[in-house]
Design a protein around this motif. Structure first.
Motif, short mmCIF file in Angstrom:
data_model
loop_
_atom_site.label_atom_id
_atom_site.label_comp_id
_atom_site.label_asym_id
_atom_site.label_seq_id
_atom_site.Cartn_x
_atom_site.Cartn_y
_atom_site.Cartn_z
N THR A 119 0.85 -1.19 0.00
CA THR A 119 0.00 0.00 0.00
C THR A 119 0.88 1.23 0.00
O THR A 119 1.81 1.34 0.81
N ILE A 120 0.61 2.15 -0.92
CA ILE A 120 1.35 3.40 -0.98
C ILE A 120 0.38 4.58 -0.96
O ILE A 120 -0.81 4.41 -1.24
N GLU A 124 -4.41 9.90 -2.00
CA GLU A 124 -5.10 8.62 -1.93
C GLU A 124 -4.14 7.50 -1.53
O GLU A 124 -2.96 7.54 -1.84
N PHE A 125 -4.70 6.52 -0.85
CA PHE A 125 -3.95 5.30 -0.59
C PHE A 125 -4.27 4.31 -1.69
O PHE A 125 -5.43 4.12 -2.06
N SER A 152 4.96 8.50 -4.51
CA SER A 152 4.63 8.42 -3.10
C SER A 152 5.75 9.04 -2.28
O SER A 152 6.93 8.87 -2.61
N ARG A 153 5.39 9.74 -1.25
CA ARG A 153 6.39 10.34 -0.37
C ARG A 153 6.80 9.28 0.66
O ARG A 153 6.04 8.97 1.59
#
Length: 234
Positions: A132-133, A138-139, A168-169
């Motif tokens: 999951t990112i 949003e995830f 993604s951070r």
């Protein structure tokens, strides 16, 4: 290996299902482990969530298939249930226990194969590991098999996948720790690559999906060892 349970009180149909599964095995090379039960109460008693797919007859002497499916769903929300029946009106009730489909007696192989393929596809999809990112606000859940490589860009990670590019951070170190067990290897400080998509190694780079990704001198030897080990395990 896919684990099957056949819950059928009539030997004729139980044997036919096993013959169809064996024919499918010969055509596809898929491996199955099959357990046969003669009534709904047999599979429910002491039930453990060890099956991937259950073929469940509707009409049985001691516990009908619908009641057995209800009991199973209380213990196992993941198993795929497919009803075997000669009464199509039961199909609607099947949705109450999240049945995938139903097979109408008398059973023919063409219809069986189509429905069985769908069930197997669902099993395999469930088995694929995911991560999951957070992509923007949003995830998102990504299947590890869909990821070609991950690139580090300052404090962001760029996931290059079959379905698109996602940002993604997050830290590369954390991604490496999460994905190493799925065949990912750090080719240099900027790239974490999925070894299954490495098409070749040339001029100090590994080639993935037509893109040259640099292998650092310090990691070249360990990268080649990882590639060799990965290929030998496959």
């Amino acid at each position: 290996m896919i684990r099957l349970a056949i819950v059928e009180d009539e030997d004729l149909y139980a044997n036919q299902l096993m013959e169809f599964v064996d024919k499918f095995r010969k055509e596809t090379g898929e491996v199955f482990h099959i357990v046969r039960f003669r009534d709904g109460d047999e599979i429910v008693e002491g039930y453990k969530a060890t099956y991937d797919i259950i073929f469940m007859d509707i009409q049985m002497q001691f516990m009908d298939g619908m009641k057995a499916a209800e009991r199973i769903r209380e213990l196992d929300s993941e198993v795929i249930i497919m009803f075997i029946t000669n009464m199509t009106n039961y199909a609607i009730r099947g949705y109450e226990v999240d049945a995938l489909d139903y097979i109408v007696k008398p059973i023919d192989y063409f219809s069986f194969r189509k429905k069985f393929e769908r069930a197997i596809e669902k099993v395999e999809k469930k088995r694929r590991p995911t991560i999951t990112i957070r992509n923007k606000s949003e995830f998102m859940r990504l299947q590890t098999n869909d990821i070609y490589y991950i690139e580090s860009d300052r404090h962001n990670l760029i996931y290059v996948t079959k379905k698109g590019v996602y940002i993604s951070r997050a830290s590369m170190q954390q991604a490496e720790e999460n994905l190493a067990k799925y065949g990912f290897f750090r080719s240099n400080k900027s790239y974490l690559v999925n070894l299954q998509y490495v098409e070749g190694v040339k001029d100090g780079c590994c080639i993935i999906n037509g893109t040259n990704l640099l292998i650092s001198r310090a990691r070249k030897s360990s990268f080649m060892v990882a590639m060799t080990n990965y290929m030998s395990e496959r």
